[in-house]
Write an enzyme that holds these catalytic residues in place. Sequence first.
Site, short mmCIF file in Angstrom:
data_model
loop_
_atom_site.label_atom_id
_atom_site.label_comp_id
_atom_site.label_asym_id
_atom_site.label_seq_id
_atom_site.Cartn_x
_atom_site.Cartn_y
_atom_site.Cartn_z
N HIS A 33 65.34 17.00 39.81
CA HIS A 33 64.48 16.08 40.03
C HIS A 33 64.35 14.74 39.17
O HIS A 33 64.55 13.62 39.24
CB HIS A 33 63.45 16.42 40.87
CG HIS A 33 62.35 17.15 42.20
ND1 HIS A 33 63.33 18.61 41.44
CD2 HIS A 33 63.04 17.21 43.34
CE1 HIS A 33 62.74 18.90 43.18
NE2 HIS A 33 62.89 18.52 44.01
N GLY A 143 69.03 12.85 46.07
CA GLY A 143 70.18 13.61 45.33
C GLY A 143 71.58 14.04 46.29
O GLY A 143 71.26 14.27 47.32
N ASP A 146 71.77 17.75 48.99
CA ASP A 146 71.12 16.85 50.10
C ASP A 146 72.27 16.05 50.39
O ASP A 146 71.81 15.09 51.33
CB ASP A 146 69.80 16.71 50.19
CG ASP A 146 68.98 18.54 49.65
OD1 ASP A 146 69.17 18.91 50.89
OD2 ASP A 146 68.03 17.46 48.59
N LEU A 180 71.24 23.78 41.51
CA LEU A 180 69.42 23.66 40.64
C LEU A 180 68.52 23.48 42.88
O LEU A 180 69.22 22.61 43.12
CB LEU A 180 68.71 23.10 40.05
CG LEU A 180 69.53 23.41 38.55
CD1 LEU A 180 68.49 22.66 37.70
CD2 LEU A 180 69.62 24.43 38.54
O1 PAF Z 1 64.95 15.92 50.36
C1 PAF Z 1 64.15 16.62 50.13
O2 PAF Z 1 63.10 16.89 48.78
C2 PAF Z 1 62.90 16.36 51.40
O3 PAF Z 1 63.70 16.70 51.87
C3 PAF Z 1 62.10 14.31 51.51
C4 PAF Z 1 63.68 13.49 51.08
C5 PAF Z 1 61.14 14.50 49.89
C6 PAF Z 1 61.67 14.41 52.48
O4 PAF Z 1 60.96 15.29 52.91
#
Ligand code: PAF
Length: 276
Positions: A33, A143, A146, A180
């Site tokens: 993040h 990121g 996903d 991570l």
């Molecule tokens: O990737 C994530 O953490 C979630 O899918 C997101 C994009 C914040 C939507 O809830």
Amino acid sequence: MKIVETIAALRSTLKNVQHIAFVPTMGNLHAGHLALVEKAKKKSDFVVVSIFVNPLQFLPSEDFNQYPRSMEADCKLLRSLDVDLVFAPDEKNLFPVQQEILLQLPAVADTLEGIFRPRFFQGVATIVLKFFNIIQPDIAIFGKKDYQQLHIIRLMVQQLNFPIKILDTEIIRAADGLALSSRNQYLNGPERQEACHLYQALNTIVGETASGQRDFLLLEKKAVEYLSGRGWQVDYISIVNRQTLLPACTDDQQLAVLAAARIGTTRLIDNVEFTC
Ligand code: PAF
């Protein structure tokens, strides 16, 4: 750093702000993040981070209640990165009435993750669309961990004409290669040691294609067997065309291998991009 919990407070804070970069998160922040936030900071003078565990993207059988929440630590981290605003709405504020309007997504949302997590991407896209409408950012950062989510958000922005630039960041990995993820904390000691083998299985596929192997189905099968033999339950290991996320054809060049598998009770996803 300002923390706001309602849409009204957010709108009033952002009234005169221009060039917003937005980082959506479900909290429990880790270095992955932070890479998103750092990119946002490079691209814009004003960075908004949302922290919201989105119920729309969890099946009743999934870990919504258990999902790690660490608001205080997250805010401390974001403050240290000089984030301008954290939007942490409660569920009632975002969903004053039941969310009956949900995005209908293209067929790609029913493949890969979509097979094992029905309606997951519909939940993700709907909440991201709500955030885009509420925050009206110029840039939003997601990121590559996903991978399919990023693909679908790009399609949504393109097909619904959002004037928002979608940027991505590379996967951040632990020293042994494990991508991570907030869910890594569900792993016990031996599972954590085993977890890096998911990435190793993907790298083996990439290595074999580099040596000329183009039988993708065989490579996928061997990777599934490798992980199953080590005690994993594999949902999928799929070599796909990066532009479409459809199964790769032998003459495709820009590829990615995407995987989801469970070690113990923890489901992990990972992917690696490669060129043939
Ligand atoms: O990737 C994530 O953490 C979630 O899918 C997101 C994009 C914040 C939507 O809830």
